[in-house]
Motif scaffolding. Structure first.
Motif, mmCIF file in Angstrom:
data_model
loop_
_atom_site.group_PDB
_atom_site.id
_atom_site.type_symbol
_atom_site.label_atom_id
_atom_site.label_comp_id
_atom_site.label_asym_id
_atom_site.label_seq_id
_atom_site.Cartn_x
_atom_site.Cartn_y
_atom_site.Cartn_z
ATOM 1 N N ARG A 189 0.832 -1.214 0.000
ATOM 2 C CA ARG A 189 0.000 0.000 0.000
ATOM 3 C C ARG A 189 0.864 1.261 0.000
ATOM 4 N N LYS A 190 1.954 1.204 0.770
ATOM 5 C CA LYS A 190 2.853 2.350 0.870
ATOM 6 C C LYS A 190 3.504 2.623 -0.500
ATOM 7 N N ALA A 191 4.011 1.576 -1.105
ATOM 8 C CA ALA A 191 4.674 1.722 -2.410
ATOM 9 C C ALA A 191 3.675 2.172 -3.486
ATOM 10 N N LEU A 192 2.457 1.653 -3.391
ATOM 11 C CA LEU A 192 1.422 2.003 -4.362
ATOM 12 C C LEU A 192 1.088 3.503 -4.268
ATOM 13 N N ASN A 193 0.943 3.991 -3.022
ATOM 14 C CA ASN A 193 0.641 5.417 -2.820
ATOM 15 C C ASN A 193 1.774 6.304 -3.333
ATOM 16 N N GLU A 194 3.017 5.815 -3.229
ATOM 17 C CA GLU A 194 4.148 6.603 -3.734
ATOM 18 C C GLU A 194 4.126 6.654 -5.261
ATOM 19 N N SER A 195 3.787 5.536 -5.876
ATOM 20 C CA SER A 195 3.736 5.503 -7.345
ATOM 21 C C SER A 195 2.527 6.241 -7.897
ATOM 22 N N PHE A 196 1.425 6.169 -7.166
ATOM 23 C CA PHE A 196 0.168 6.783 -7.635
ATOM 24 C C PHE A 196 -0.420 7.672 -6.530
ATOM 25 N N PRO A 197 0.091 8.912 -6.408
ATOM 26 C CA PRO A 197 -0.371 9.789 -5.323
ATOM 27 C C PRO A 197 -1.886 10.020 -5.371
ATOM 28 N N GLY A 198 -2.491 9.881 -6.557
ATOM 29 C CA GLY A 198 -3.930 10.063 -6.685
ATOM 30 C C GLY A 198 -4.746 9.054 -5.892
ATOM 31 N N LEU A 199 -4.089 7.976 -5.430
ATOM 32 C CA LEU A 199 -4.816 6.950 -4.663
ATOM 33 C C LEU A 199 -4.943 7.291 -3.186
ATOM 34 N N ARG A 200 -4.167 8.298 -2.728
ATOM 35 C CA ARG A 200 -4.081 8.543 -1.281
ATOM 36 C C ARG A 200 -5.421 8.853 -0.632
ATOM 37 N N ASP A 201 -6.291 9.578 -1.368
ATOM 38 C CA ASP A 201 -7.581 9.926 -0.764
ATOM 39 C C ASP A 201 -8.685 8.960 -1.195
ATOM 40 N N LYS A 202 -8.304 7.829 -1.771
ATOM 41 C CA LYS A 202 -9.308 6.858 -2.224
ATOM 42 C C LYS A 202 -9.462 5.723 -1.198
ATOM 43 N N THR A 203 -10.688 5.257 -1.071
ATOM 44 C CA THR A 203 -10.958 4.128 -0.180
ATOM 45 C C THR A 203 -11.009 2.861 -1.020
ATOM 46 N N PHE A 204 -10.232 1.872 -0.640
ATOM 47 C CA PHE A 204 -10.339 0.591 -1.344
ATOM 48 C C PHE A 204 -9.817 -0.553 -0.487
ATOM 49 N N PRO A 241 6.165 -13.769 -4.255
ATOM 50 C CA PRO A 241 6.339 -13.318 -5.646
ATOM 51 C C PRO A 241 5.322 -14.024 -6.535
ATOM 52 N N GLY A 242 4.745 -13.285 -7.459
ATOM 53 C CA GLY A 242 3.767 -13.875 -8.370
ATOM 54 C C GLY A 242 2.330 -13.797 -7.875
ATOM 55 N N ASP A 243 2.120 -13.346 -6.628
ATOM 56 C CA ASP A 243 0.746 -13.182 -6.137
ATOM 57 C C ASP A 243 -0.013 -12.185 -7.014
ATOM 58 N N THR A 244 -1.332 -12.398 -7.106
ATOM 59 C CA THR A 244 -2.187 -11.456 -7.813
ATOM 60 C C THR A 244 -2.961 -10.634 -6.782
ATOM 61 N N LEU A 245 -2.740 -9.342 -6.823
ATOM 62 C CA LEU A 245 -3.462 -8.448 -5.922
ATOM 63 C C LEU A 245 -4.553 -7.738 -6.707
ATOM 64 N N ALA A 246 -5.600 -7.328 -5.996
ATOM 65 C CA ALA A 246 -6.646 -6.558 -6.657
ATOM 66 C C ALA A 246 -7.009 -5.374 -5.784
ATOM 67 N N LEU A 247 -7.205 -4.228 -6.430
ATOM 68 C CA LEU A 247 -7.597 -2.999 -5.733
ATOM 69 C C LEU A 247 -9.101 -2.841 -5.929
ATOM 70 N N LEU A 248 -9.849 -2.917 -4.826
ATOM 71 C CA LEU A 248 -11.308 -2.987 -4.902
ATOM 72 C C LEU A 248 -11.969 -1.785 -4.225
ATOM 73 N N PRO A 249 -12.400 -0.798 -5.008
ATOM 74 C CA PRO A 249 -13.148 0.312 -4.402
ATOM 75 C C PRO A 249 -14.535 -0.196 -3.970
ATOM 76 N N PRO A 250 -15.309 0.620 -3.227
ATOM 77 C CA PRO A 250 -16.611 0.143 -2.744
ATOM 78 C C PRO A 250 -17.461 -0.432 -3.882
ATOM 79 N N PHE A 251 -18.074 -1.582 -3.620
ATOM 80 C CA PHE A 251 -18.843 -2.294 -4.651
ATOM 81 C C PHE A 251 -20.128 -1.535 -4.965
ATOM 82 N N SER A 252 -20.569 -1.597 -6.209
ATOM 83 C CA SER A 252 -21.814 -0.913 -6.583
ATOM 84 C C SER A 252 -22.589 -1.707 -7.640
ATOM 85 N N GLY A 253 -22.635 -3.024 -7.436
ATOM 86 C CA GLY A 253 -23.395 -3.865 -8.347
ATOM 87 C C GLY A 253 -24.884 -3.798 -8.054
ATOM 88 N N GLY A 254 -25.647 -4.493 -8.870
ATOM 89 C CA GLY A 254 -27.094 -4.587 -8.659
ATOM 90 C C GLY A 254 -27.835 -3.429 -9.290
#
Lengths: 145, 78
Positions: B33-48, B65-78
């Motif tokens: 999360r820390k590294a992600l926020n450094e690469s993409f400062p626009g994510l800092r105020d996002k909830t996921f 190594p090789g794990d698949t991560l997913a960034l999931l903002p609040p769900f809005s299906g249905g």
């Protein structure tokens, strides 16, 4: 909806009323059923800041959503006495006025089907990784909350 | 090179500009999360939420190594 993986809930585009009718007809042979409960979600033409929603574009983390739906399904079958349960959710563009969610529970007596449908719809909305992008008539968009 | 595959969903695709990125391996989800926020400062105020190999992760989790991560903002299906 033919030749689908039975665990796959996703349909590309809107769910057609004729398909819903066919699905209801397909249950006439299951004469143990005494009640069906159906929920249909429809895309609403919300108005915001002078713009009207013309469609919602749905995307999902499909593999995770199907896995989670399987868990929801197992939990519902252990809690309620259901004969069968079918769930369909749209992906891609669904125009306002069209159907994007179809939940169809069937039971021997009505209460199980009615309560199960309510609970499944709540679970789908709260725990499936699906996102809706509301597209306005001027083609601008906002992510559905 | 050890990498993590990162799937991006919903409004976060607007912040990152892609729906899939590769990220240099880090040892756990907090460092990620820390590294992600450094690469993409626009994510800092996002909830996921984060998922690792399709499982939601609510506490710190060790990554391989090789794990698949997913960034999931609040769900809005249905």
């Amino acid at each position: 909806m033919t030749h689908r993986n039975p665990n796959n809930i996703f349909i590309q585009g809107a769910i057609s009323p004729s398909q819903i009718g066919k699905d209801i007809a397909a249950h006439q042979g299951k004469t143990r059923i005494g009640g069906h409960s159906i929920f249909l979600g429809q895309v609403r033409a919300d108005e915001m800041q002078g713009q009207t929603v013309r469609a919602i574009e749905y995307t999902a983390y499909e593999a995770m959503a199907l896995d989670k739906m399987h868990q929801i399904r197992e939990a519902i079958f252990s809690k309620y006495s259901l004969v069968c349960l079918h769930v369909y959710h749209s992906l891609g563009i669904v125009a306002s006025g069209e159907i994007c969610l179809f939940v169809f529970s069937s039971s021997v007596h009505r209460k199980d089907a009615i309560m199960a449908t309510e609970e499944i719809v709540n679970n789908i909305k709260s725990s499936l990784p699906i996102w809706g992008k509301e597209i306005f008539t001027n083609d601008e968009y906002q992510w559905k909350k | 090179m050890s990498v993590l595959e990162v799937l991006v969903f919903g409004q976060l695709t607007d912040s990152i500009g892609k729906d899939r990125i590769h990220f240099s391996y880090v040892q756990d989800t907090e460092l990620f999360r820390k590294a992600l926020n450094e690469s993409f400062p626009g994510l800092r105020d996002k909830t996921f939420l984060l998922a690792v190999n399709q499982e939601l992760v609510l506490k710190k989790k060790i990554l391989k190594p090789g794990d698949t991560l997913a960034l999931l903002p609040p769900f809005s299906g249905g």
